[in-house]
Each structure stands twice: as C-alpha cells, then as structure tokens.
Enzyme design. Structure first.
Site, PDB file in Angstrom:
ATOM      1  CE  LYS A  48      -3.452  -0.946  -0.561  1.00 48.95           C
ATOM      2  NZ  LYS A  48      -3.872  -1.568  -1.847  1.00 48.95           N
ATOM      3  CG  HIS A 104       4.245  -6.211  -1.254  1.00 54.17           C
ATOM      4  ND1 HIS A 104       4.401  -4.931  -1.742  1.00 54.17           N
ATOM      5  CD2 HIS A 104       2.999  -6.594  -1.616  1.00 54.17           C
ATOM      6  CE1 HIS A 104       3.281  -4.581  -2.387  1.00 54.17           C
ATOM      7  NE2 HIS A 104       2.434  -5.572  -2.327  1.00 54.17           N
ATOM      8  CB  SER A 134      -3.461   2.806   2.391  1.00 50.64           C
ATOM      9  OG  SER A 134      -3.700   2.252   1.119  1.00 50.64           O
TER      10      SER A 134
HETATM   11  P1  A3P Z   1      -5.085   4.878  -0.543  1.00 44.94           P
HETATM   12  O1  A3P Z   1      -5.684   3.625   0.020  1.00 44.94           O
HETATM   13  O2  A3P Z   1      -4.555   5.784   0.531  1.00 44.94           O
HETATM   14  O3  A3P Z   1      -5.980   5.587  -1.484  1.00 44.94           O
HETATM   15  P2  A3P Z   1      -0.355  -0.175  -3.619  1.00 44.94           P
HETATM   16  O4  A3P Z   1      -0.411  -0.004  -5.084  1.00 44.94           O
HETATM   17  O5  A3P Z   1       1.028  -0.301  -3.085  1.00 44.94           O
HETATM   18  O6  A3P Z   1      -1.271  -1.263  -3.150  1.00 44.94           O
HETATM   19  O7  A3P Z   1      -0.867   1.193  -2.967  1.00 44.94           O
HETATM   20  C1  A3P Z   1      -2.210   1.576  -3.043  1.00 44.94           C
HETATM   21  C2  A3P Z   1      -2.332   3.004  -2.584  1.00 44.94           C
HETATM   22  O8  A3P Z   1      -1.729   3.867  -3.562  1.00 44.94           O
HETATM   23  C3  A3P Z   1      -3.780   3.441  -2.428  1.00 44.94           C
HETATM   24  O9  A3P Z   1      -3.776   4.428  -1.384  1.00 44.94           O
HETATM   25  C4  A3P Z   1      -4.022   4.039  -3.797  1.00 44.94           C
HETATM   26  O10 A3P Z   1      -5.128   4.916  -3.873  1.00 44.94           O
HETATM   27  C5  A3P Z   1      -2.701   4.797  -3.997  1.00 44.94           C
HETATM   28  N1  A3P Z   1      -2.481   5.185  -5.396  1.00 44.94           N
HETATM   29  C6  A3P Z   1      -2.499   4.405  -6.481  1.00 44.94           C
HETATM   30  N2  A3P Z   1      -2.323   5.142  -7.594  1.00 44.94           N
HETATM   31  C7  A3P Z   1      -2.204   6.421  -7.184  1.00 44.94           C
HETATM   32  C8  A3P Z   1      -2.011   7.668  -7.868  1.00 44.94           C
HETATM   33  N3  A3P Z   1      -1.942   7.742  -9.196  1.00 44.94           N
HETATM   34  N4  A3P Z   1      -1.931   8.799  -7.121  1.00 44.94           N
HETATM   35  C9  A3P Z   1      -2.020   8.745  -5.785  1.00 44.94           C
HETATM   36  N5  A3P Z   1      -2.202   7.607  -5.086  1.00 44.94           N
HETATM   37  C10 A3P Z   1      -2.293   6.452  -5.777  1.00 44.94           C
END
Ligand code: A3P
Length: 290
Positions: A48, A104, A134
């Site tokens: 996340k 991860h 998140s």
């Molecule tokens: P949130 O849950 O705070 O919205 P991962 O890809 O490592 O699983 O991380 C997911 C997190 O990255 C989520 O956070 C998601 O919304 C955020 N995320 C993904 N793409 C994004 C973007 N283009 N800009 C900002 N946040 C992004």
C-alpha cells in the site's frame, strides 16, 4: 436457501521473523532460486505504499510507445507480476524486456540473483500513518488477507508488525540501509510523487538511463494521476478475480494526510511515542503532511 461460500481468510504466521500468509511463502524455494536477468527491474514496497502507481509509471516509460495495445488489454498486475505469488516459469514467459517485477519482500528476502545481476531496484516508501490507513481499508476488503479486525485492533497490530510483510519500520529501515551501499537501489517516497509527479519521473528516468521526449513525459505524468488511474480498468484492479471490492475500491483516496480522519488524538500520541523508538536514523524522514 443456498448461500455463496465466502473464501476463508488466510492465517498470519511468523516466517523467519516476518509475519506472512501462505500465499507469500508457498513458493519460497522457487522464488529464492529465481534467475534474474541483468535488465530486470524490481519494484519493491511495503504493501500500500504506491506499488501500482510506480508499476504503471514504469510500464508507460518502457512500453507506452512500443506496445500501446498492452495498455488497453493487459491489467497492470499482469504486466508487472508479483514475485512472491508467481512461479518463475510464468515470469520466464513474460514477453518483454526489461521484465518489470514487483515484490513486497523485506530486503533480506530478495532472491540473491537480483543482487548478483546488478538489477535496478526501485523502492517506494510511504509515511507509516497513511500506509497503515490504506492497508487497513485494503485488508477489510481483500479476502486474500487476514481479518484486520476493527481499526483500534489493527492500529496496535500494525505497530507490532503483525500484518502481512511484517513490520513497516523494519521494512523501510532495512531498504534504506541497503540503499546506502547499493547504487542500484533508487529510494522514492509516495509523498514526493504526490507533490510533484513530473519531478519524480525525471529522477526515475535518470536512475534508469531513460530519456523520454518532452511530449511523452507530459503524457505519462498526466496519465498516471489518481483520477485517471481510478477510471482506467487496466490499472484500478476492477478486473482482478481474487479481489472483490464491493465495499470500496483499490484506488481509494490517493492522498497524503488521510490518517487524520482515522487516528484519534490518543492514538496519534501513542503512535508518535512508539515511532521515535523504532525510527532512530535521522537521515530517513517521511512526511505525514504536505
Ligand atoms: P489509498 O488507500 O490511501 O488511497 P499499492 O499499489 O502499493 O497497493 O498502494 C495503493 C495506494 O496507492 C492506495 O492508497 C491508492 O489509492 C494509492 N495510489 C495508487 N495510484 C495512485 C495515484 N496515481 N496517485 C495517488 N495515489 C495512488
């Protein structure tokens, strides 16, 4: 009345000092014996922290122009497969060079071949408070994760490292330490990406030795903004069979500081106190605000 069988959530257990579920350890031998190629690019994150965002940026940088059909037909989690989940055979069938792979793993679990081959590795860190929030929302929705319990319970477990991939503190510190001696590790911050995506893409490009045209750079910077990715079925995980986001979405908020909507004042104090004890390296600073 027949009922839909809910998949049961996996159990969390200690694996070599790191909390894991069987999904991430079943393939251990295969994964450890993975043969990296020198041009493989590994994206490493605590869950996340922005894995999907950086995966998409890299995919566009490498293949945005040469394989446009890839962008409209192959979901991002297939373009950039998950090291822990996949059998090496699957990666060997990936058609592209470079192969983009995500993990991860804490730094000590990375298969040694990546280091021997001097592969480029991109680490993304996100401040612990937003990362925790998140992760809590994700675990609540994703049945492939252990039951997160309620927020208060999750808050404690996160600080104890009792979530999948173990301690956030060990993860970001371990990779930070590795970066000091490994020029092949590029350490980035989610908050920097939110603040100035174009600037961070420039840094990535100079690390990777890429020089996209000004047009291309603009196109990518625009295309990877949160709202665009949220609407894009190839990047928003809506096509993922193992995840059923009826109560939320993978692209949830994408902001810095959402922790303020979750942490109580008392939790925030407890968190900060504990944080100071675990984060002793003054050179590693994460921003909880922009
Ligand atoms: P949130 O849950 O705070 O919205 P991962 O890809 O490592 O699983 O991380 C997911 C997190 O990255 C989520 O956070 C998601 O919304 C955020 N995320 C993904 N793409 C994004 C973007 N283009 N800009 C900002 N946040 C992004």
């Amino acid at each position: 009345e027949p009922r839909m069988e809910l998949p049961s959530r996996p159990e969390l257990f200690d694996f070599r000092g790191v909390s894991m579920t069987h999904f991430f350890t079943d393939n251990w031998e295969n994964v450890q014996n993975f043969k990296a190629r020198p041009d493989d690019v590994l994206i490493a994150t605590y869950p996340k922290a922005g894995t999907t965002w950086v995966s998409y940026i890299l995919d566009l940088l490498y293949f945005g122009q040469t394989s446009p059909e890839r962008q409209t037909s192959v979901p991002i989690y297939e373009r950039v497969p998950f090291l822990e989940l996949i059998v090496p055979k699957f990666v060997e069938r990936l058609p592209t060079s470079p192969r983009l792979i995500k993990t991860h793993f804490p730094v000590q679990f990375v298969p040694k071949s990546f280091w021997e081959q001097n592969c480029k590795i991109i680490y993304v860190a996100r401040n612990a408070k937003d990362n925790m929030v998140s992760y809590f929302h994700f675990d609540s929705m994703a049945m492939i994760e252990p039951d997160p319990g309620d927020w208060n319970n999750y808050f404690q477990r996160f600080m104890q490292g009792k979530v999948v991939t173990g301690s956030w503190y060990d993860h970001v510190n371990g990779w930070w330490k590795k970066k000091q001696t490994s020029p092949n590790v590029h350490y980035m911050f989610y908050e920097d990406l939110v603040e100035d995506t174009g600037r961070e893409i420039d840094k990535l490009c100079s690390f990777l030795g890429l020089s996209p045209s000004e047009d291309e750079r603009k196109r990518i910077t625009g295309g990877v903004q949160f709202d665009k990715m949220k609407k894009n079925n190839m990047t928003n995980y809506s096509t993922h069979a193992r995840m059923d986001f009826k109560t939320g979405s993978f692209m949830r908020k994408g902001r810095v500081g959402d922790w303020k909507n979750h942490f109580t004042v008392a939790q925030n104090e407890e968190f900060d106190e504990d944080y100071k004890k675990k984060m002793k390296d003054p050179t590693l600073q994460l921003r909880t605000d922009l």
